[in-house]
Design a protein around this motif. Structure first.
Motif, short mmCIF file in Angstrom:
data_model
loop_
_atom_site.label_atom_id
_atom_site.label_comp_id
_atom_site.label_asym_id
_atom_site.label_seq_id
_atom_site.Cartn_x
_atom_site.Cartn_y
_atom_site.Cartn_z
N PRO A 405 0.78 -1.21 -0.01
CA PRO A 405 -0.19 0.25 0.03
C PRO A 405 0.82 1.30 0.03
CG PRO A 405 -0.07 -1.03 2.26
CD PRO A 405 0.66 -1.98 1.23
N GLU A 406 1.98 1.32 0.45
CA GLU A 406 2.85 2.35 0.39
C GLU A 406 3.93 2.24 -0.74
OE1 GLU A 406 3.84 4.62 4.17
OE2 GLU A 406 3.96 2.64 4.82
N THR A 407 3.73 1.70 -1.54
CA THR A 407 4.81 1.65 -2.66
C THR A 407 5.46 2.87 -3.45
OG1 THR A 407 5.12 0.41 -4.84
CG2 THR A 407 3.04 1.07 -4.63
N VAL A 408 4.33 4.01 -3.43
CA VAL A 408 4.77 5.26 -4.08
C VAL A 408 5.66 5.75 -2.91
CG1 VAL A 408 3.86 7.46 -4.64
CG2 VAL A 408 2.73 5.44 -5.32
N ASN A 409 5.24 5.86 -1.70
CA ASN A 409 6.05 6.32 -0.73
C ASN A 409 7.56 5.57 -0.64
OD1 ASN A 409 6.90 8.11 1.57
ND2 ASN A 409 6.26 6.53 2.86
N GLN A 410 7.65 4.27 -0.78
CA GLN A 410 8.93 3.78 -0.72
C GLN A 410 9.71 4.19 -2.01
OE1 GLN A 410 7.65 -0.47 -0.61
NE2 GLN A 410 6.95 -0.59 1.43
N LYS A 411 9.07 4.20 -3.10
CA LYS A 411 9.85 4.61 -4.45
C LYS A 411 10.44 5.87 -3.92
CE LYS A 411 9.49 6.01 -9.05
NZ LYS A 411 8.66 6.12 -10.35
N VAL A 412 9.69 6.90 -3.35
CA VAL A 412 10.21 8.23 -3.13
C VAL A 412 11.44 8.04 -2.33
CG1 VAL A 412 9.76 10.37 -1.93
CG2 VAL A 412 8.38 9.30 -3.54
N ASN A 413 11.42 6.99 -1.10
CA ASN A 413 12.27 7.11 -0.02
C ASN A 413 13.64 6.49 -0.62
OD1 ASN A 413 11.73 7.60 2.94
ND2 ASN A 413 9.77 6.68 2.22
N VAL A 414 13.46 5.55 -1.66
CA VAL A 414 14.68 5.07 -2.31
C VAL A 414 15.18 5.90 -3.20
CG1 VAL A 414 15.49 3.37 -4.06
CG2 VAL A 414 13.57 2.60 -2.16
N GLN A 415 14.67 6.64 -4.03
CA GLN A 415 15.41 7.74 -4.66
C GLN A 415 16.04 8.78 -3.84
OE1 GLN A 415 11.69 9.07 -6.79
NE2 GLN A 415 12.09 7.94 -8.64
N ASN A 416 15.40 9.13 -2.76
CA ASN A 416 16.02 10.23 -1.80
C ASN A 416 17.54 9.50 -1.20
OD1 ASN A 416 14.16 12.21 -2.09
ND2 ASN A 416 13.06 11.44 -0.30
N ILE A 417 17.47 8.38 -1.04
CA ILE A 417 18.45 7.76 -0.40
C ILE A 417 19.44 7.85 -1.39
CG2 ILE A 417 19.60 5.79 0.50
CD1 ILE A 417 17.04 5.08 2.37
N LEU A 418 19.32 7.38 -2.74
CA LEU A 418 20.16 7.33 -3.88
C LEU A 418 20.68 8.90 -4.30
CD1 LEU A 418 18.47 4.67 -6.10
CD2 LEU A 418 20.34 4.38 -4.84
#
Length: 539
Positions: A405-418
């Motif tokens: 359910p949080e796939t969009v938020n997870q994507k944003v978090n991964v991009q921020n870490i990268l």
């Protein structure tokens, strides 16, 4: 006076050699108890300071410059493995194990825990989470607790707050009702406040109010890391990441001692207060760990250079924790030795696994540590040596659990870490996005044209993904697809099979030659052009 008497009674210990560096808990409380038989070096200087109710800080010289250093990449489960090598940079496994086992912050690893989870729901301001909900963040906190053996969630509560920057986080009324609820809930051994990092002052306030040990996301995630650590590098990185926790513990213990009038007194004739002595020992410990990690980093750089020399393209598979990275690598490589686990942070160490693309080109898939939202930058910094491998890849694959359910938020978090890791633009622009776990969604329709919907578990959609990986690898590595005319009476064809990727061979019997379609690097292309009677044409 009792505390000061005990301090002065231990002053003679400052001159004694010791076999431990820190002791904050007994070995019986560690996740994976391991007996140690580490000899004490006669020349090792040590400082020991013992205080009732405070952690024991002990310092012993590592003697890194006097030892040789040994490092082996951990490519477990049948992955691509480098051979053990010995050189002048060697650190004993026993010394790393000693650092790792003796440094557990007090309280967190002690037996079973029955947890009460508190999630502060920030209503506005810079700390408000806009891409998720309080309920989903609470669910992730429950998942973190359930990842640990012998940890169970007794109760949980979401409590709104407008003052997350205050030492008690909540307003007076909410804090009082929370305190009453915690006191009325039987069997609690600790409270998990679901925030990135609690200040030492907040931690002390909560523990005094509730009479229980208090954890934040930093301490819980770090304990999960500790329980999953296997390699030398992972253990050293965890030891480094735990230092902020030990500093917080130190400040709280000194504050408690100050209430008795002893925390800021000078120790004997040393000219140092108790706090200064312990801070110095902690700083010395941090410098030794960083020195060891820097040597491992240099070793890792050498390994990377060797792999580049062998012309193995590197594909790093990354994503939010438990998104299915290991399962995907198993499906891409056919490595039956890989055993994916349905838990958070199952992978801590970089592992590499060889697989073949449709053209028969061999690539190395790198299984990386999973990402998580609200991870403190100190924790990411501590694992920079491991995450550094991502920067040196030829291609990145970002795996998303599209059923979450949080796939969009997870994507944003991964991009921020990268972004924080300063990944080169060439890798970010060519990164392949994979929508995994489509088998969990009925009639899934991908709305993102550049994404690849797959089910790694059921091995659906892998052919299209492999073709895309091959295309990007050829582009990123500067390889050439060529038709080469070779003389079959010479070793040319066997050389190509050994050094390049042969896709097709068409024999011309009348001429005793063959047209060979190959994928070959620029350097080897120059070599093959020197074949006698060779004819090179782009495919």
């Amino acid at each position: 006076m009792i505390a000061l008497t005990r301090i002065y009674s231990q002053l003679l210990l400052l001159q004694r050699p010791c076999a431990r560096i820190w002791q904050t808990t007994t070995r019986s409380t560690i996740c994976r108890p391991t007996p140690l038989h580490t000899p004490v070096h006669a020349a090792a200087a040590s400082n020991t300071l013992r205080i009732t109710g405070a952690p024991i800080l002990q310092s012993r010289a590592f003697g890194l410059s006097a030892c040789s250093f040994k490092y082996t990449d951990d490519f477990s489960h049948g992955g691509f493995t480098d051979e053990d090598e010995e050189d002048e940079d060697f650190i004993e496994d026993s010394e790393v194990e000693e650092l790792f086992l003796e440094q557990v912050p007090k309280g967190i690893g002690e037996g079973q825990h029955r947890i009460f989870i508190v999630h502060p729901d920030v209503k506005w301001g810079s700390r408000k989470q806009y891409l998720t909900t309080a309920e989903l963040m609470m669910a992730e906190a429950v998942g973190l607790v359930n990842t640990l053996d012998n940890w169970t969630v007794v109760d949980k509560i979401i409590l709104s707050t407008k003052t997350p920057e205050k030492k008690r986080i909540f307003g007076k009324g909410n804090f009082q009702s929370l305190t009453e609820k915690i006191r009325q809930t039987a069997g609690i051994t600790a409270v998990f406040v679901n925030v990135e990092r609690l200040s030492p002052l907040s931690e002390r306030e909560f523990e005094e109010a509730w009479g229980l040990k208090v954890f934040d996301r930093y301490s819980v995630v770090l304990h999960i890391f500790r329980c999953n650590a296997r390699t030398k590098e992972a253990k050293l990185q965890i030891s480094l990441a735990e230092i902020p926790l030990l500093r917080s513990c130190l400040r709280n213990e000194i504050a408690n001692l100050d209430q008795q009038g002893g925390g800021t007194r000078y120790i004997g004739g040393s000219g140092e207060t108790l706090l200064e002595v312990q801070q110095r020992l902690l700083k010395e410990r941090e410098m030794k760990i960083r020195s060891a990690l820097e040597k491992l980093r240099k070793k890792r750089h050498l390994r990377r250079s060797q792999r580049k020399h062998k012309e193995f393209p590197i594909v790093s598979v990354l994503g939010y924790t438990n998104c299915g990275k290991t399962t995907l690598i198993k499906a891409l490589t056919g490595d039956s030795g890989l055993q994916p686990r349905n838990q958070l942070f199952a992978t801590l160490d970089v592992t590499m696994h060889a697989g073949q693309l449709p053209s028969h080109m061999t690539v190395l898939y790198v299984d990386t540590i999973g990402f998580l939202s609200q991870l403190p930058h100190q924790l990411i910094d501590s694992f920079s040596a491991t995450l550094e491998d991502i920067k040196h890849s030829d291609l990145l694959i970002h795996v998303r659990d599209i059923s979450h359910p949080e796939t969009v938020n997870q994507k944003v978090n991964v991009q921020n870490i990268l972004k924080n890791l300063q990944i080169p633009d060439r890798l970010m622009n060519s990164m392949i996005e994979v929508h995994n776990k489509i088998d969990l969604i009925d009639n899934y329709q991908c709305v993102e044209p550049d994404a690849f919907p797959i089910s790694a578990l059921e091995e659906r959609g892998l052919a299209e993904l492999k073709n895309k990986v091959e295309k990007e690898i050829v582009a990123s590595t500067g390889k050439h697809i060529l038709d080469l005319k070779v003389d079959l009476s010479t070793p040319q064809l066997s050389w190509l099979y050994k050094e390049a990727t042969v896709q097709d061979v068409n024999v011309i019997a009348d001429e005793g030659s063959a047209i060979v379609r190959v994928i070959i690097s620029t350097a080897l292309h120059g070599v093959c052009r020197r074949f006698p009677q060779s004819d090179c044409k782009r495919g």
